[in-house]
Scaffold this active site. Structure first.
Site, PDB file in Angstrom:
ATOM      1  N   GLU A  90       0.966  -1.265   0.028  1.00 47.86           N
ATOM      2  CA  GLU A  90      -0.075  -0.040   0.001  1.00 47.86           C
ATOM      3  C   GLU A  90       1.089   1.259   0.006  1.00 47.86           C
ATOM      4  OE1 GLU A  90      -2.723  -0.319   3.356  1.00 47.86           O
ATOM      5  OE2 GLU A  90      -3.346  -2.318   2.806  1.00 47.86           O
ATOM      6  N   GLU A 145      -6.494 -10.706  -1.217  1.00 45.94           N
ATOM      7  CA  GLU A 145      -7.075 -10.448   0.263  1.00 45.94           C
ATOM      8  C   GLU A 145      -8.680 -10.472  -0.069  1.00 45.94           C
ATOM      9  OE1 GLU A 145      -5.681  -7.286   2.551  1.00 45.94           O
ATOM     10  OE2 GLU A 145      -3.696  -7.784   1.941  1.00 45.94           O
TER      11      GLU A 145
END
Ligand code: G3I
Length: 456
Positions: free
Chosen positions: A188, A303
């Site tokens: 991220e 995810e």
């Protein structure tokens, strides 16, 4: 560790019990002590989930790996070692998954109780379980702006952060060298809203080390574990809405910069935390995956789950909405030949981060738990399980054996007492490939595959 069974099984009984996982009626006796009470899901009473009926077997039949995020503290490693476990969570992980990732145990906060100590107990626990059951393992993660231990902000400085990052990656990736399928090396790092020309997030690592922290992390990981596939993992890049379109662009630019500088990077993780309502992924993501493929990188769905905070109605309505998103999303991404790995962020609704109460915005107005995953809080399969399994059947088959070319093989059982593999796989016959189905979730844009995208 949770041990929710009645008592130990003998080794021989374990084999029989694992086989009996094929019946949902067996599963229904599981997990009596559940914190979250929900009505029974609307699934037909006998849904077979074990052996050839498992998500794992259906994934393998298409040359895919299906996996789950786990809490290693919940795995009955000792019972597995003795061939005596009857812990339902443990058995279900063993039955359904090809590949595991620790939800939290391999993060800085999970490994670094103090600045000068490492605690590998939970991470080692998962590695041991992977060895016992022949699973691959994803490492998550080596460098992230979250998941940092409380001591970090007082200890990390511009003078020591570079060395801290290098030492951490050498220690952690080095410890599991040769045993990890893929590492989320950097997590991220892109945030266009932070308004930098390079699109990078204003994270502690950026502030303390500078923008080259990303290549520093990748280069260090490449040395520490040359066999692991080095992955850049990102969220919020799935939808065709302006913020996410911009974020995809910035991620691509970052990947191109890294490649141009000769940094080794092997894959991109598309996290895929989706919403049951509102806009759904479409042509922009397909184009992104194609662009990533042109750079020679794989794409992992790392995810996946579906947030049901805004879905009105009870469990049945939630399950129907979530199943539809799984069907549509996996129809989209598993049509891409470079997408060979799919993990859900957990596999039971009871253990989902969306139900852990940490983020009030994830709470449903009626107070009932979300249903983002294929198994419910009693470890029974929901309609989401069926949708996920059917989507695996429709996945693009592996282009060639080259897909598994340099991969770390599944972990070998380290102990002679390890129980037999609980999933005798007779892979189901491959279903005809249907590459794309248009979305019909409320609020979806009229997404179509790009012209250079998959054809029917
Ligand atoms: O275990 C402790 C508990 O002992 C303590 O009492 C409690 C109160 O603070 O915290 C508990 O730990 C929490 C942990 O989840 C287990 O529930 C942490 O505070 C909390 O920060 C942690 O949240 C995790 C989050 O990442 C931050 O690390 C979530 O479980 C985890 O699902 C989430 O996962 C992230 C991925 O790593 C990256 N992509 C997004 C994804 C979802 O946010």
């Amino acid at each position: 560790m949770t041990q929710s069974g009645k008592g130990p099984l003998t080794r021989r009984q374990f084999g029989r019990f694992a086989l009996s996982l094929g019946a949902a009626s067996t599963l229904s006796g599981w997990m009596r002590a559940s914190a979250i009470q929900t009505p029974e899901p609307a699934l037909a009473p006998r849904v077979l989930v074990g052996g050839a009926n498992s998500l794992r077997a259906h994934a393998e039949a298409r040359g895919l790996l299906y996996g789950v995020a786990v809490d290693p503290a919940l795995l009955d490693v000792e019972g597995m070692a003795a061939g005596e476990t009857r812990d339902r969570y443990t058995l279900l992980v063993a039955t359904q998954a090809d590949i595991l990732v620790a939800e939290n145990a391999m993060k800085w906060a999970g490994l670094r109780p103090t600045a000068d100590k490492f605690d590998f107990s939970l991470a080692d626990r998962m590695m041991l379980f992977a060895g016992q059951t022949g699973k691959r393992v994803r490492g998550h993660n080596l460098c992230w702006h979250e998941g940092l231990p409380p001591w970090f902000k007082d200890s990390a400085t511009k003078d020591n952060a570079r060395q801290m990052l290098v030492a951490h990656i050498r220690t952690v990736a080095g410890r599991y060298r040769g045993q990890i399928h893929s590492w989320d090396v950097v997590n991220e790092a892109v945030e266009p809203a932070d308004d930098r020309l390079d699109g990078l997030r204003k994270s502690p690592w950026l502030e303390l080390v500078g923008p080259d922290y990303i290549e520093l992390a990748f280069n260090t990981a490449a040395e520490a574990d040359p066999q692991a596939k080095l992955t850049y993992n990102e969220f919020g890049i799935e939808l065709d809405i302006p913020e996410q379109t911009e974020k995809r662009t910035q991620v691509l630019l970052l990947l191109r910069r890294l490649k141009a500088r000769g940094v080794r990077i092997d894959a991109v993780g598309v996290q895929s935390h989706l919403q049951a309502d509102g806009p759904q992924p479409g042509a922009g993501l397909v184009k992104f995956i194609e662009e990533v493929a042109k750079l020679g990188l794989e794409v992992f769905i790392t995810e996946m789950d579906v947030n049901t905070r805004n879905v009105a109605g009870g469990p049945d309505q939630q399950d129907a909405a979530v199943a539809l998103v799984y069907t549509n999303y996996l129809g989209l991404v598993l049509a891409q030949p470079t997408v060979r790995v799919l993990l859900t962020w957990g596999f039971t609704n009871a253990h989902s981060w969306l139900n852990n109460g940490m983020d009030p915005s994830n709470q449903r107005r009626d107070g009932s738990p979300q249903r983002p995953l294929p198994f419910d809080d009693k470890l029974k399969p929901t309609p989401v399980f069926l949708a996920l399994r059917a989507a695996l059947d429709k996945a693009q088959p592996a282009p060639s054996p080259a897909a598994a070319r340099t991969e770390v093989p599944p972990s070998a059982a380290p102990s002679p007492a390890a129980p037999p593999t609980p999933t005798p796989n007779t892979p189901p016959p491959a279903a005809p490939v249907r590459l794309y189905e248009p979305f019909s979730v409320k609020g979806s844009p009229p997404a179509q595959p790009s012209s250079s995208g998959p054809s029917q």
